[in-house]
Design a protein around this motif. Structure first.
Motif, PDB file in Angstrom:
ATOM      1  N   GLU A 147      -1.451  10.818  -8.901  1.00 19.93           N
ATOM      2  CA  GLU A 147      -1.022  10.321 -10.215  1.00 19.93           C
ATOM      3  C   GLU A 147       0.435   9.872 -10.199  1.00 19.93           C
ATOM      4  O   GLU A 147       0.795   8.871 -10.825  1.00 19.93           O
ATOM      5  N   GLN A 148       1.299  10.610  -9.493  1.00 13.61           N
ATOM      6  CA  GLN A 148       2.707  10.234  -9.416  1.00 13.61           C
ATOM      7  C   GLN A 148       2.870   8.909  -8.670  1.00 13.61           C
ATOM      8  O   GLN A 148       3.664   8.049  -9.070  1.00 13.61           O
ATOM      9  N   LYS A 149       2.117   8.737  -7.599  1.00 16.55           N
ATOM     10  CA  LYS A 149       2.181   7.486  -6.849  1.00 16.55           C
ATOM     11  C   LYS A 149       1.649   6.324  -7.690  1.00 16.55           C
ATOM     12  O   LYS A 149       2.194   5.211  -7.661  1.00 16.55           O
ATOM     13  N   LEU A 150       0.588   6.580  -8.427  1.00 20.27           N
ATOM     14  CA  LEU A 150      -0.011   5.540  -9.253  1.00 20.27           C
ATOM     15  C   LEU A 150       0.972   5.061 -10.314  1.00 20.27           C
ATOM     16  O   LEU A 150       1.111   3.854 -10.564  1.00 20.27           O
ATOM     17  N   SER A 205       6.472  -0.640 -10.642  1.00 21.47           N
ATOM     18  CA  SER A 205       7.399  -1.420  -9.823  1.00 21.47           C
ATOM     19  C   SER A 205       6.779  -2.610  -9.089  1.00 21.47           C
ATOM     20  O   SER A 205       7.465  -3.594  -8.809  1.00 21.47           O
ATOM     21  N   VAL A 206       5.505  -2.550  -8.765  1.00 23.67           N
ATOM     22  CA  VAL A 206       4.886  -3.624  -7.994  1.00 23.67           C
ATOM     23  C   VAL A 206       4.896  -4.971  -8.722  1.00 23.67           C
ATOM     24  O   VAL A 206       5.180  -6.009  -8.102  1.00 23.67           O
ATOM     25  N   HIS A 257      -7.599   2.017  -8.521  1.00 23.72           N
ATOM     26  CA  HIS A 257      -6.161   2.299  -8.512  1.00 23.72           C
ATOM     27  C   HIS A 257      -5.326   1.060  -8.839  1.00 23.72           C
ATOM     28  O   HIS A 257      -4.204   1.189  -9.334  1.00 23.72           O
ATOM     29  N   THR A 258      -5.836  -0.126  -8.553  1.00 24.31           N
ATOM     30  CA  THR A 258      -5.043  -1.349  -8.773  1.00 24.31           C
ATOM     31  C   THR A 258      -5.440  -2.087 -10.044  1.00 24.31           C
ATOM     32  O   THR A 258      -4.920  -3.166 -10.300  1.00 24.31           O
ATOM     33  N   SER A 259      -6.330  -1.526 -10.847  1.00 24.83           N
ATOM     34  CA  SER A 259      -6.777  -2.246 -12.050  1.00 24.83           C
ATOM     35  C   SER A 259      -5.639  -2.442 -13.050  1.00 24.83           C
ATOM     36  O   SER A 259      -5.477  -3.524 -13.622  1.00 24.83           O
ATOM     37  N   PHE A 284       0.830  -1.198   0.000  1.00 27.17           N
ATOM     38  CA  PHE A 284       0.000   0.000   0.000  1.00 27.17           C
ATOM     39  C   PHE A 284       0.871   1.257   0.000  1.00 27.17           C
ATOM     40  O   PHE A 284       2.088   1.186   0.194  1.00 27.17           O
ATOM     41  N   ILE A 285       0.239   2.402  -0.236  1.00 23.29           N
ATOM     42  CA  ILE A 285       0.959   3.677  -0.213  1.00 23.29           C
ATOM     43  C   ILE A 285       1.092   4.105   1.241  1.00 23.29           C
ATOM     44  O   ILE A 285       0.165   4.646   1.836  1.00 23.29           O
TER      45      ILE A 285
END
Length: 470
Positions: free
Chosen positions: A93-96, A102-103, A130-132, A54-55
């Motif tokens: 958006e930057q986190k996404l 990388s995940v 967010h995880t799609s 998670f973030i």
């Protein structure tokens, strides 16, 4: 000698949960953070090794283990979060972008590869839009390395936000879609997909008895010397979907008809809150703000008692869980009368505390009107007024509903929900021809040169380097 039994167990299966929100204060913005925190803890408590990616708070450890090492928290994109200190969705958006890049490599290299080498099945569960994309990218990567058929991939929808950003054809092809209620299942039919339903859950601690002395004191404070005064509670974001105006109008009509009300309110910082209180003020309701700083239960009660008489108490402070559960139990009803609710977790928590929940008619599959809850079917304030007066005239019905509501809540503790989910996972494993074993090594994944080749070909070599977990 391997024993094949077709049953998912902690010995042959581990979980990976992908979500923007998580257990950190930095990472929690709503019910999603609560859901993944409690689900991951429940899985680990049942013995499953569980990774939650998670973030996270940028100043906490990148990797933290809990529950004897079975729960592994991985705070992702911390290097990005340091530039965005205002919570999980600051710099979204930057986190996404970083998460998507990388995940997938981390899941393959550090989780799936060693798990499959040990003969274990991996379940990857992504949460909300967010995880799609990361689910699709992970599936592609696992397929490239020949291990996609060893992994069960599910994607769960909790809300209707940003669904225009989901590639439904691709996501439906590479994952099994899930959602939290039949209501949400029917909403998703409109998108051309047909998800499995795995409901939300509550932790078993919510079933613990509330101190009757605290309940009695709170009722005394709320009644203000009038035992016939109705005591109501409403908690949630200030969103029109929550039907706050309906609740305020119902309180005003009750007061006008000679039935005074004390309403405790805990909202958010959303602009709709101004509309809610403006409506209450113009309808002649007396509003009293109550402030405190991280109070205990006793301090909450003291602050409200010292606030003076009012129709509406606007609780402008963090409510500790103990106070919330005491209020659920003490109130004549908690108004969770939403017009759109994917699941309705608040109402279920009310029922767990032996409170009376007033729900809408959307995702609250568990609610049966006048059996274990009150279910509103319109946005007409008079519907609320009529139901509340009925309860007031029939105290024996109220007590029966309190008992029935808690019995319902017991069916939705996380341990029972996980049993539901495991049953569906075993069905999916059979469909995917996954062999579930008790012990033994059944495969070994190819080595790093293949991974490097893939990285060069896909132009993703840089993505490996900026993985947040070191």
């Amino acid at each position: 000698m391997m024993k094949l039994d077709g049953a998912i167990s902690p010995e042959n299966t581990l979980f990976v949960l992908l979500c923007f929100e998580g257990p950190d204060v930095y990472s929690t913005a709503g019910g999603l953070g609560t859901r993944v925190t409690e689900l991951s803890e429940a899985l680990a408590s049942q013995g499953y090794t569980t990774h939650l990616i998670f973030i996270g708070d940028p100043y906490k450890p990148a990797v933290e283990t809990r529950l004897d090492g079975r729960l592994i928290l991985k705070r992702w994109s911390q290097w990005v979060s340091k530039y965005y200190p205002n919570g999980v969705y600051d710099g979204e958006e930057q986190k996404l972008y970083d998460y998507n890049e990388s995940v997938p490599y981390h899941i393959f290299t550090d989780i799936v590869r060693p798990a499959v080498a040990e003969g274990k099945t991996v379940v990857v569960l992504g949460e909300d839009w967010h995880t799609s994309e990361v689910m699709c990218l992970t599936s592609d990567l696992l397929h490239w390395f020949g291990v996609r058929d060893k992994v069960l991939m599910l994607w769960n929808l909790n809300s209707l936000m940003s669904l225009n950003r989901v590639n439904w054809g691709r996501l439906n092809f590479v994952t099994t879609l899930c959602t939290v209620s039949k209501y949400m299942k029917h909403k998703m039919w409109n998108l051309g997909v047909n998800p499995l339903v795995v409901p939300n859950g509550i932790p078993s601690r919510h079933l613990n008895p509330v101190d009757p002395k605290d309940v009695e004191r709170l009722r005394t404070i709320a009644h203000r010397g009038d035992p016939n005064r109705l005591f109501l509670f409403k908690i949630g974001r200030f969103d029109p979907d929550k039907r706050w105006i309906m609740a305020m109008e119902a309180v005003a009509r009750l007061k006008e008809s000679g039935h005074p009300v004390t309403l405790f309110v805990r909202g958010g910082i959303e602009p709709h809150g101004a509309d809610v209180f403006r409506h209450a003020y113009h309808r002649g309701l007396h509003i009293q703000d109550v402030v405190a700083h991280r109070p205990t239960l006793s301090q909450c009660l003291d602050a409200i008692e010292q606030a003076g008489p009012a129709d509406i108490y606007n609780l402008r402070f963090f409510l500790p869980e103990e106070f919330v559960r005491t209020t659920y139990a003490a109130a004549d009803a908690t108004l969770a009368n939403s017009g759109h609710e994917p699941f309705g977790l608040v109402a279920l928590e009310v029922m767990a505390a032996q409170g009376i929940a007033v729900t809408g008619s959307t995702g609250e599959d568990y609610a049966v009107s006048f059996e274990n809850a009150i279910v509103t079917e319109t946005d007409d304030p008079d519907e609320l007024v009529g139901y509340l007066l009925y309860l007031n005239r029939h105290p024996e019905e109220k007590e029966r509903m309190r008992v029935a509501g808690q019995y319902t809540a017991k069916q939705f503790v996380w341990d029972h929900v996980i049993e539901n989910m495991i049953g569906k996972l075993e069905f999916l494993a059979r469909k995917q021809n996954i062999t579930l074993v008790n012990s033994g090594v059944i495969d070994v994944i190819s080595d790093a040169p293949v991974r490097a080749s893939m990285a060069r070909e896909a132009g993703q070599a840089k993505g490996v380097e900026h993985s947040s977990v070191m």
